[in-house]
Design a protein around this motif. Structure first.
Motif, PDB file in Angstrom:
ATOM      1  N   SER A 250       0.827  -1.195   0.000  1.00 35.27           N
ATOM      2  CA  SER A 250       0.000   0.000   0.000  1.00 35.27           C
ATOM      3  C   SER A 250       0.869   1.256   0.000  1.00 35.27           C
ATOM      4  N   VAL A 251       0.366   2.315  -0.649  1.00 37.16           N
ATOM      5  CA  VAL A 251       1.069   3.598  -0.627  1.00 37.16           C
ATOM      6  C   VAL A 251       0.490   4.515   0.436  1.00 37.16           C
ATOM      7  N   GLY A 252      -0.524   4.026   1.169  1.00 39.47           N
ATOM      8  CA  GLY A 252      -1.093   4.807   2.253  1.00 39.47           C
ATOM      9  C   GLY A 252      -2.182   5.764   1.837  1.00 39.47           C
ATOM     10  N   ILE A 253      -2.714   5.599   0.616  1.00 39.05           N
ATOM     11  CA  ILE A 253      -3.798   6.450   0.124  1.00 39.05           C
ATOM     12  C   ILE A 253      -5.005   5.561  -0.166  1.00 39.05           C
ATOM     13  N   SER A 254      -6.170   5.959   0.307  1.00 43.74           N
ATOM     14  CA  SER A 254      -7.396   5.198   0.074  1.00 43.74           C
ATOM     15  C   SER A 254      -8.478   6.128  -0.456  1.00 43.74           C
ATOM     16  N   GLY A 255      -9.455   5.537  -1.143  1.00 44.19           N
ATOM     17  CA  GLY A 255     -10.552   6.328  -1.662  1.00 44.19           C
ATOM     18  C   GLY A 255     -11.588   5.461  -2.329  1.00 44.19           C
ATOM     19  N   GLU A 256     -12.667   6.079  -2.775  1.00 39.02           N
ATOM     20  CA  GLU A 256     -13.736   5.354  -3.422  1.00 39.02           C
ATOM     21  C   GLU A 256     -13.319   4.873  -4.807  1.00 39.02           C
ATOM     22  N   SER A 257     -13.970   3.826  -5.255  1.00 37.84           N
ATOM     23  CA  SER A 257     -13.704   3.287  -6.579  1.00 37.84           C
ATOM     24  C   SER A 257     -14.032   4.323  -7.659  1.00 37.84           C
ATOM     25  N   HIS A 258     -13.252   4.333  -8.748  1.00 38.00           N
ATOM     26  CA  HIS A 258     -13.433   5.219  -9.906  1.00 38.00           C
ATOM     27  C   HIS A 258     -13.104   6.684  -9.594  1.00 38.00           C
ATOM     28  N   THR A 259     -12.432   6.969  -8.494  1.00 40.15           N
ATOM     29  CA  THR A 259     -12.158   8.367  -8.140  1.00 40.15           C
ATOM     30  C   THR A 259     -10.693   8.752  -8.322  1.00 40.15           C
ATOM     31  N   PHE A 260      -9.840   7.827  -8.775  1.00 42.72           N
ATOM     32  CA  PHE A 260      -8.422   8.121  -8.928  1.00 42.72           C
ATOM     33  C   PHE A 260      -8.015   8.112 -10.399  1.00 42.72           C
ATOM     34  N   PHE A 261      -7.045   8.961 -10.720  1.00 38.98           N
ATOM     35  CA  PHE A 261      -6.439   8.986 -12.056  1.00 38.98           C
ATOM     36  C   PHE A 261      -4.955   9.262 -11.893  1.00 38.98           C
ATOM     37  N   MET A 262      -4.136   8.621 -12.701  1.00 37.63           N
ATOM     38  CA  MET A 262      -2.702   8.868 -12.686  1.00 37.63           C
ATOM     39  C   MET A 262      -2.210   9.099 -14.104  1.00 37.63           C
ATOM     40  N   GLY A 263      -1.391  10.125 -14.304  1.00 35.92           N
ATOM     41  CA  GLY A 263      -0.803  10.402 -15.601  1.00 35.92           C
ATOM     42  C   GLY A 263       0.666  10.735 -15.460  1.00 35.92           C
ATOM     43  N   SER A 264       1.406  10.605 -16.542  1.00 37.57           N
ATOM     44  CA  SER A 264       2.834  10.917 -16.514  1.00 37.57           C
ATOM     45  C   SER A 264       3.031  12.434 -16.567  1.00 37.57           C
ATOM     46  N   TYR A 265       4.146  12.892 -16.011  1.00 44.12           N
ATOM     47  CA  TYR A 265       4.423  14.317 -15.942  1.00 44.12           C
ATOM     48  C   TYR A 265       5.915  14.569 -16.103  1.00 44.12           C
ATOM     49  N   MET A 266       6.251  15.585 -16.908  1.00 41.67           N
ATOM     50  CA  MET A 266       7.644  15.946 -17.104  1.00 41.67           C
ATOM     51  C   MET A 266       7.775  17.461 -16.960  1.00 41.67           C
ATOM     52  N   GLU A 267       8.731  17.906 -16.156  1.00 41.89           N
ATOM     53  CA  GLU A 267       8.928  19.342 -15.986  1.00 41.89           C
ATOM     54  C   GLU A 267       9.410  19.965 -17.288  1.00 41.89           C
ATOM     55  N   THR A 268       8.815  21.090 -17.632  1.00 39.30           N
ATOM     56  CA  THR A 268       9.133  21.756 -18.888  1.00 39.30           C
ATOM     57  C   THR A 268       8.826  23.246 -18.757  1.00 39.30           C
ATOM     58  N   LEU A 269       9.380  24.038 -19.662  1.00 39.92           N
ATOM     59  CA  LEU A 269       9.085  25.467 -19.714  1.00 39.92           C
ATOM     60  C   LEU A 269       7.990  25.778 -20.730  1.00 39.92           C
ATOM     61  N   LEU A 270       7.276  24.758 -21.167  1.00 40.96           N
ATOM     62  CA  LEU A 270       6.183  24.943 -22.110  1.00 40.96           C
ATOM     63  C   LEU A 270       5.183  25.976 -21.592  1.00 40.96           C
ATOM     64  N   LEU A 271       4.754  26.884 -22.462  1.00 38.32           N
ATOM     65  CA  LEU A 271       3.816  27.974 -22.187  1.00 38.32           C
ATOM     66  C   LEU A 271       4.459  29.167 -21.506  1.00 38.32           C
ATOM     67  N   LEU A 272       5.769  29.131 -21.267  1.00 34.86           N
ATOM     68  CA  LEU A 272       6.431  30.246 -20.590  1.00 34.86           C
ATOM     69  C   LEU A 272       6.239  31.560 -21.351  1.00 34.86           C
ATOM     70  N   ASP A 273       6.207  31.479 -22.691  1.00 38.61           N
ATOM     71  CA  ASP A 273       6.067  32.676 -23.513  1.00 38.61           C
ATOM     72  C   ASP A 273       4.609  33.028 -23.798  1.00 38.61           C
ATOM     73  N   GLN A 274       3.664  32.306 -23.176  1.00 38.69           N
ATOM     74  CA  GLN A 274       2.250  32.545 -23.407  1.00 38.69           C
ATOM     75  C   GLN A 274       1.641  33.338 -22.247  1.00 38.69           C
ATOM     76  N   SER A 275       0.579  34.061 -22.550  1.00 40.50           N
ATOM     77  CA  SER A 275      -0.208  34.712 -21.505  1.00 40.50           C
ATOM     78  C   SER A 275      -1.423  33.843 -21.189  1.00 40.50           C
ATOM     79  N   ASN A 276      -1.895  33.915 -19.960  1.00 43.71           N
ATOM     80  CA  ASN A 276      -3.111  33.186 -19.604  1.00 43.71           C
ATOM     81  C   ASN A 276      -4.261  33.724 -20.441  1.00 43.71           C
ATOM     82  N   SER A 277      -4.880  32.860 -21.247  1.00 42.33           N
ATOM     83  CA  SER A 277      -5.874  33.347 -22.194  1.00 42.33           C
ATOM     84  C   SER A 277      -6.783  32.226 -22.650  1.00 42.33           C
ATOM     85  N   ILE A 278      -7.857  32.610 -23.355  1.00 42.23           N
ATOM     86  CA  ILE A 278      -8.751  31.666 -24.005  1.00 42.23           C
ATOM     87  C   ILE A 278      -8.768  31.991 -25.486  1.00 42.23           C
TER      88      ILE A 278
END
Length: 255
Positions: A225-253
Motif C-alpha cells: 500500500s502507498v497509504g492512500i485510500s478512496g472510493e472506486s473510480h475516483t483516482f487517475f494517474m498520468g505521466s508528468y515531465m517538468e518543462t518550460l512549455l507555455l512560458l512565452d504565453q499569456s493566460n488566455s482563451i
C-alpha cells in the motif's frame, strides 16, 4: 445558448494556462468527436488533434489540427480512411505520436510531425479476452489485455518497443491473489515497471469506506500500500515531465 467545449493546456511549473475552444464537437447519433493532445518534438509546439467522425448518412472523417504557435485550426484530412473502426475516447501520447484504440480492430496512430495516420496491428491474444486498453509502459506504448483466469480477472501487459512498426511483446501478467484486476483498477505504471492499482473488495458492495492504492511488483507478484485510500473510480494517474512549455504565453482563451 449552448457553450462550446473548452480544452485547457496547463503547465503548473510556470503557472501558465491556455484555454482553446473546440468548435463543431459531435455528440449525437450523427457522429462523435475524439480529441488528442501532444507536443511536436521538432518544434516543441503543443498541438490538438480533433477527429470528427460523421456516422450518417455515410461514415466520413474530418481531421483538424490546432497548433498553439499559429492559434488556428487546420484541416489535414477529409474522407473515409477507416470506415470499419470506432475509436475509444481515451488516447496515449508517446514520443511525438498519439494513439487511439479502435473497438477490437487495430490501434490508430497520428504522428504530430507528419500529421499522418498509421494503423498499428494488435497482437494475437487469448480468445478469453474481454477488454483491451492502451497505456504508457516504460516510456513505450503498452496494450493491456484483461481476461479471466482461475475465476478472477487478470491483466496481461504487452509492450511495443522501438517504433510503430515493431510488434508487441507480452512482458508479464498482473495477478493479485484473491482479487480481480479490471481496467478501471489499473491506474498506471512507474518507470521501474511497478503497477499502481486501486484494489477494492469484489465481495463488498460498499465502496464509500474507501479502498487502498497498491503498488504491484511484477517480478515477485507482491503488493504494498502507498497509504492512500478512496472510493472506486475516483483516482487517475498520468505521466508528468517538468518543462518550460507555455512560458512565452499569456493566460488566455483562444476562440
Amino acid at each position: 445558448m449552448e457553450l462550446e467545449p473548452l480544452v485547457v493546456i496547463w503547465n503548473p511549473s510556470v503557472r501558465k494556462c491556455v484555454g482553446i475552444v473546440i468548435p463543431n464537437v459531435l455528440h449525437s447519433k450523427v457522429g462523435y468527436t475524439r480529441i488528442g493532445f501532444g507536443v511536436c518534438h521538432d518544434t516543441n509546439d503543443p498541438k490538438l488533434v480533433k477527429i470528427n467522425v460523421v456516422e450518417t448518412p455515410s461514415r466520413c472523417w474530418e481531421v483538424q489540427v490546432f497548433t498553439l504557435s499559429s492559434r488556428v485550426w487546420k484541416t489535414v484530412f477529409t474522407g473515409a480512411p477507416f470506415t470499419s473502426c470506432h475509436l475509444f475516447l481515451d488516447n496515449v501520447f508517446i514520443d511525438g505520436i498519439i494513439y487511439w484504440l479502435s473497438h477490437g480492430s487495430f490501434i490508430l496512430s497520428f504522428d504530430l510531425k507528419s500529421e499522418k495516420f498509421v494503423e498499428v496491428c494488435i497482437p494475437e491474444i487469448s480468445g478469453h479476452t474481454y477488454d483491451l486498453c492502451l497505456a504508457k509502459v516504460n516510456e513505450s506504448l503498452g496494450l493491456l489485455e484483461f481476461y479471466s483466469e482461475g475465476g478472477l480477472s487478470v491483466c496481461g501487459v504487452w509492450m511495443k518497443k522501438d517504433g510503430v512498426n515493431q510488434p508487441f511483446t507480452k512482458i508479464y501478467t498482473v495477478k493479485v491473489e484473491g482479487k480481480s484486476v479490471f481496467s478501471y483498477r489499473v491506474l498506471g505504471f512507474r518507470n521501474n515497471g511497478e503497477v499502481l492499482l486501486h484494489l477494492d473488495d469484489d465481495d463488498d458492495d460498499d465502496d464509500s469506506k474507501g479502498f487502498p492504492i497498491e503498488v504491484y511488483e511484477p517480478s515477485s507478484g507482491c503488493i504494498n500500500s502507498v497509504g492512500i485510500s478512496g472510493e472506486s473510480h475516483t483516482f487517475f494517474m498520468g505521466s508528468y515531465m517538468e518543462t518550460l512549455l507555455l512560458l512565452d504565453q499569456s493566460n488566455s482563451i483562444i476562440h
